[in-house]
Design a protein around this motif. Structure first.
Motif, PDB file in Angstrom:
ATOM      1  N   PRO A 115       0.836  -1.204   0.000  1.00 43.55           N
ATOM      2  CA  PRO A 115       0.000   0.000   0.000  1.00 43.55           C
ATOM      3  C   PRO A 115       0.870   1.253   0.000  1.00 43.55           C
ATOM      4  N   TYR A 116       0.251   2.410  -0.150  1.00 43.68           N
ATOM      5  CA  TYR A 116       0.972   3.668   0.053  1.00 43.68           C
ATOM      6  C   TYR A 116       0.956   3.930   1.558  1.00 43.68           C
ATOM      7  N   VAL A 117       2.099   4.254   2.136  1.00 46.49           N
ATOM      8  CA  VAL A 117       2.188   4.395   3.597  1.00 46.49           C
ATOM      9  C   VAL A 117       2.441   5.858   3.958  1.00 46.49           C
ATOM     10  N   VAL A 118       1.635   6.364   4.883  1.00 47.00           N
ATOM     11  CA  VAL A 118       1.761   7.760   5.318  1.00 47.00           C
ATOM     12  C   VAL A 118       1.982   7.767   6.829  1.00 47.00           C
ATOM     13  N   LEU A 119       3.136   8.248   7.248  1.00 48.30           N
ATOM     14  CA  LEU A 119       3.397   8.363   8.687  1.00 48.30           C
ATOM     15  C   LEU A 119       3.004   9.758   9.154  1.00 48.30           C
ATOM     16  N   LYS A 120       2.109   9.816  10.171  1.00 46.65           N
ATOM     17  CA  LYS A 120       1.665  11.113  10.693  1.00 46.65           C
ATOM     18  C   LYS A 120       2.178  11.373  12.108  1.00 46.65           C
ATOM     19  N   SER A 121       2.683  10.340  12.777  1.00 51.40           N
ATOM     20  CA  SER A 121       3.190  10.531  14.144  1.00 51.40           C
ATOM     21  C   SER A 121       4.339  11.535  14.125  1.00 51.40           C
ATOM     22  N   THR A 122       4.505  12.254  15.234  1.00 47.01           N
ATOM     23  CA  THR A 122       5.606  13.216  15.351  1.00 47.01           C
ATOM     24  C   THR A 122       6.898  12.466  15.651  1.00 47.01           C
ATOM     25  N   VAL A 123       7.890  12.624  14.786  1.00 46.85           N
ATOM     26  CA  VAL A 123       9.161  11.892  14.968  1.00 46.85           C
ATOM     27  C   VAL A 123      10.335  12.817  14.673  1.00 46.85           C
ATOM     28  N   PRO A 124      11.469  12.603  15.333  1.00 49.86           N
ATOM     29  CA  PRO A 124      12.633  13.476  15.122  1.00 49.86           C
ATOM     30  C   PRO A 124      13.139  13.421  13.682  1.00 49.86           C
ATOM     31  N   PRO A 125      13.736  14.538  13.218  1.00 49.42           N
ATOM     32  CA  PRO A 125      14.244  14.594  11.843  1.00 49.42           C
ATOM     33  C   PRO A 125      15.189  13.424  11.548  1.00 49.42           C
ATOM     34  N   GLY A 126      14.971  12.789  10.418  1.00 53.07           N
ATOM     35  CA  GLY A 126      15.823  11.665  10.027  1.00 53.07           C
ATOM     36  C   GLY A 126      15.202  10.319  10.325  1.00 53.07           C
ATOM     37  N   THR A 127      14.101  10.295  11.096  1.00 51.76           N
ATOM     38  CA  THR A 127      13.499   9.013  11.484  1.00 51.76           C
ATOM     39  C   THR A 127      13.008   8.243  10.266  1.00 51.76           C
ATOM     40  N   SER A 128      12.284   8.921   9.374  1.00 48.92           N
ATOM     41  CA  SER A 128      11.745   8.209   8.203  1.00 48.92           C
ATOM     42  C   SER A 128      12.875   7.598   7.398  1.00 48.92           C
ATOM     43  N   ASP A 129      13.909   8.416   7.119  1.00 48.23           N
ATOM     44  CA  ASP A 129      15.020   7.909   6.308  1.00 48.23           C
ATOM     45  C   ASP A 129      15.650   6.691   6.974  1.00 48.23           C
ATOM     46  N   GLY A 130      15.798   6.757   8.304  1.00 43.54           N
ATOM     47  CA  GLY A 130      16.395   5.642   9.040  1.00 43.54           C
ATOM     48  C   GLY A 130      15.537   4.393   8.933  1.00 43.54           C
ATOM     49  N   LEU A 131      14.221   4.544   9.160  1.00 43.38           N
ATOM     50  CA  LEU A 131      13.346   3.367   9.141  1.00 43.38           C
ATOM     51  C   LEU A 131      13.185   2.804   7.737  1.00 43.38           C
ATOM     52  N   LEU A 132      13.174   3.687   6.746  1.00 46.76           N
ATOM     53  CA  LEU A 132      12.987   3.208   5.369  1.00 46.76           C
ATOM     54  C   LEU A 132      14.191   2.401   4.884  1.00 46.76           C
ATOM     55  N   GLY A 133      15.325   2.574   5.562  1.00 48.04           N
ATOM     56  CA  GLY A 133      16.503   1.770   5.215  1.00 48.04           C
ATOM     57  C   GLY A 133      16.195   0.287   5.284  1.00 48.04           C
ATOM     58  N   ALA A 134      15.273  -0.082   6.215  1.00 47.07           N
ATOM     59  CA  ALA A 134      14.938  -1.501   6.384  1.00 47.07           C
ATOM     60  C   ALA A 134      13.818  -1.935   5.439  1.00 47.07           C
ATOM     61  N   CYS A 135      13.185  -1.011   4.752  1.00 52.39           N
ATOM     62  CA  CYS A 135      12.118  -1.400   3.799  1.00 52.39           C
ATOM     63  C   CYS A 135      12.213  -0.511   2.558  1.00 52.39           C
ATOM     64  N   PRO A 136      13.293  -0.735   1.756  1.00 48.11           N
ATOM     65  CA  PRO A 136      13.534   0.123   0.592  1.00 48.11           C
ATOM     66  C   PRO A 136      12.405   0.077  -0.442  1.00 48.11           C
ATOM     67  N   HIS A 137      11.588  -1.003  -0.434  1.00 54.94           N
ATOM     68  CA  HIS A 137      10.496  -1.085  -1.422  1.00 54.94           C
ATOM     69  C   HIS A 137       9.434  -0.008  -1.165  1.00 54.94           C
ATOM     70  N   LEU A 138       9.472   0.634   0.028  1.00 56.60           N
ATOM     71  CA  LEU A 138       8.494   1.692   0.318  1.00 56.60           C
ATOM     72  C   LEU A 138       8.981   3.068  -0.126  1.00 56.60           C
ATOM     73  N   ARG A 139      10.232   3.128  -0.567  1.00 54.13           N
ATOM     74  CA  ARG A 139      10.847   4.434  -0.827  1.00 54.13           C
ATOM     75  C   ARG A 139       9.944   5.364  -1.636  1.00 54.13           C
ATOM     76  N   ASP A 140       9.348   4.853  -2.708  1.00 47.87           N
ATOM     77  CA  ASP A 140       8.503   5.702  -3.562  1.00 47.87           C
ATOM     78  C   ASP A 140       7.026   5.589  -3.211  1.00 47.87           C
ATOM     79  N   ARG A 141       6.751   4.854  -2.168  1.00 47.49           N
ATOM     80  CA  ARG A 141       5.342   4.672  -1.766  1.00 47.49           C
ATOM     81  C   ARG A 141       5.176   5.098  -0.314  1.00 47.49           C
ATOM     82  N   TYR A 142       5.863   6.160   0.040  1.00 45.69           N
ATOM     83  CA  TYR A 142       5.888   6.588   1.450  1.00 45.69           C
ATOM     84  C   TYR A 142       5.871   8.112   1.531  1.00 45.69           C
ATOM     85  N   ALA A 143       5.102   8.636   2.495  1.00 45.69           N
ATOM     86  CA  ALA A 143       5.135  10.079   2.785  1.00 45.69           C
ATOM     87  C   ALA A 143       5.184  10.282   4.287  1.00 45.69           C
ATOM     88  N   TYR A 144       5.981  11.256   4.692  1.00 50.38           N
ATOM     89  CA  TYR A 144       5.869  11.723   6.079  1.00 50.38           C
ATOM     90  C   TYR A 144       5.001  12.980   6.040  1.00 50.38           C
TER      91      TYR A 144
END
Ligand SMILES: NC(=O)c1ccc[n+]([C@@H]2O[C@H](COP(=O)([O-])OP(=O)(O)OC[C@H]3O[C@@H](n4cnc5c(N)ncnc54)[C@H](O)[C@@H]3O)[C@@H](O)[C@H]2O)c1
Length: 449
Positions: A115-144
């Motif tokens: 699916p397309y994944v949208v993270l809305k929780s408040t997280v420190p800068p760099g969190t999305s990039d860090g977490l997406l490292g473990a799921c690269p297939h979401l790279r183009d299907r992800y928004a913060y």
């Protein structure tokens, strides 16, 4: 669209209800069994104006349902979008605890089709990039996509945001996000995930800064020749400044500003970046609830120990049951430490809840029984029952020195002016009775909360 909203707290329930109202088919996913039972029974698990009615309406349309199983629901009928609105509470050391976010993101990343994944929780800068490292297939299907709603006006804020901030790596997702939110006409800021994460923190720190500024200003105004209300009114009328978040009180005590200011300070410290302004904002806020004890010590002296103090209101705001950082949770233990006897009343809280949050304090069923025979009253919530109370009657029910500490600056000074009590507020809103007659001619410093 078929949408899953993972995490049914203040943000998640609001979002699920609002998206269903918009016409989407929404599944609210919640792992807490008690909260899920409440939702399934049609009861809003959090207190928010209008939410219960809108929840009932959304359930009646059949466009909203709840489950604990994201994967099973996706298997039955795949979601186009998964919104993540789980908590990012403070860890013991003040940093953001990202375990809920990491788990929810991994659960969403494991879904097939993706699916397309949208993270809305408040997280420190760099969190999305860090977490997406473990799921690269979401790279183009992800928004913060941070959420800016305020408790108390959450549904309106969700539906009519002042701006939408989207952090994405690929702009391909933008049309989908516009469809999801019904293409609101407000400005959109489209940037990287890390920058979008910083926008949320910077916004909250600025709001916190306004509150700490107002509280410092109130301290400066706490002399009889200065009128705090007029100063804040005059400052707030400048359109470059505005009145919002400029109300002196016992500090910001909602669920976001305390944790987000602390989390950003830790984030900066870990990178060796000095934050003198942010540190001052936090310092002012930490000290603010202590004003109640300071004033009561000044007014009651040795008598504070074993005096009966009536605390009116435990919630930070009347409309929100969110007690996570309510100033009452600092004020009441501080007064108990002084060996004062604490009676506490809050019309929205059952005695058992008051006892759970404030062990050692005596819950009272009504305002009058809390006040009767007390030497001081401390107002911690803007309850209409407190503001509109017959203060002449309450003043007569108090015992000397009959101190009223208004921690919300919500009482109407003109109603108290001639009563046999000593009124203290955050900043000097009204000279104490004993000084009232002379204060206008010969100002003298008066202790003030
Ligand atoms: N509360 C606000 O006013 C507000 C405003 C803007 C942004 N935010 C941010 O939004 C986020 C959510 O805030 P909140 O106040 O709604 O949080 P909350 O703690 O009230 O709710 C989070 C919910 O998520 C559930 N949950 C956690 N992990 C889950 C999982 N894997 N699957 C299903 N459910 C799960 C929890 O049981 C809980 O019910 C936070 O990051 C917060 O900082 C909050």
């Amino acid at each position: 669209m078929r949408v899953a909203v993972v995490g049914q707290g203040y943000v998640g329930v609001t979002g699920a209800v609002a998206l269903a109202r918009q016409g989407h088919h929404v599944t609210g996913v919640e792992r807490d069994a008690a909260r899920l039972r409440s939702l399934a029974a049609g009861r809003a698990p959090v207190s928010e104006p209008g939410l219960q009615d809108e929840l009932s309406l959304a359930l009646a349309t059949g466009r909203l349902r709840f489950t604990s199983g994201l994967a099973q629901a996706h298997l039955r009928e795949p979601f186009e979008v998964v919104l993540i609105t789980v908590g990012s509470p403070p860890a013991g050391d003040g940093t953001a605890d990202l375990s809920q976010v990491a788990q929810a993101l991994m659960d969403a990343a494991a879904l097939l089709p993706v699916p397309y994944v949208v993270l809305k929780s408040t997280v420190p800068p760099g969190t999305s990039d860090g977490l997406l490292g473990a799921c690269p297939h979401l790279r183009d299907r992800y928004a913060y996509n941070p959420e800016f709603l305020n408790q108390g006006s959450a549904l309106d804020d969700w539906t009519s945001p002042a701006r939408v901030v989207v952090g994405i790596r690929s702009h391909d997702g933008l049309p989908l996000l516009r469809r999801l939110y019904g293409a609101p006409t407000c400005p959109w800021v489209v940037t990287t995930p890390a920058t979008a994460e910083m926008v949320k923190y910077a916004s909250n720190v600025f709001l916190a800064m306004k509150i700490s500024f107002a509280n410092e200003c109130a301290r400066l105004c706490a002399t009889p020749e200065l009128n705090t209300d007029h100063v804040m009114q005059g400052v707030g009328l400048d359109p470059r400044i505005g009145h919002a978040f400029l109300q002196p009180g016992l500090g910001y005590g909602d669920s976001c500003l305390p944790k987000d200011t602390e989390a950003l300070a830790h984030w900066a410290a870990a990178r060796g970046i000095p934050t003198p302004l942010l540190d001052a904002v936090i310092g002012v806020n930490r000290a603010q609830p202590g004003l109640v004890r300071e004033v009561l010590r000044a007014e009651l002296g040795e008598g504070l120990a074993h005096s009966e103090i009536a605390v009116l209101g435990a919630r930070y705001e009347p409309w929100s049951d969110d007690m996570r950082a309510a100033p009452s949770r600092v004020v009441v233990p501080q007064l108990l430490d002084e060996a004062a006897g604490i009676r506490i009343w809050d019309p929205a809280m059952a005695p058992a809840d008051l006892t759970r949050f404030f062990p050692g304090a005596r819950p009272c069923p009504d305002l009058r029984s809390a006040v009767r025979g007390a030497a001081a009253v401390v107002v911690l919530t803007e309850w209409p029952e407190t503001i509109e109370a017959d203060w002449a009657e309450l003043a007569a029910a108090l015992v000397p020195p009959a101190v009223v500490v208004d921690g919300k600056n919500c009482l109407l000074p003109e109603r108290l002016r001639d009563l046999p009590l000593v009124y203290r507020s955050v900043g000097n809103r009204l000279p104490a009775r004993a000084e009232a007659s002379s204060a206008e001619e010969t100002p003298s410093p008066a202790p003030s909360a």
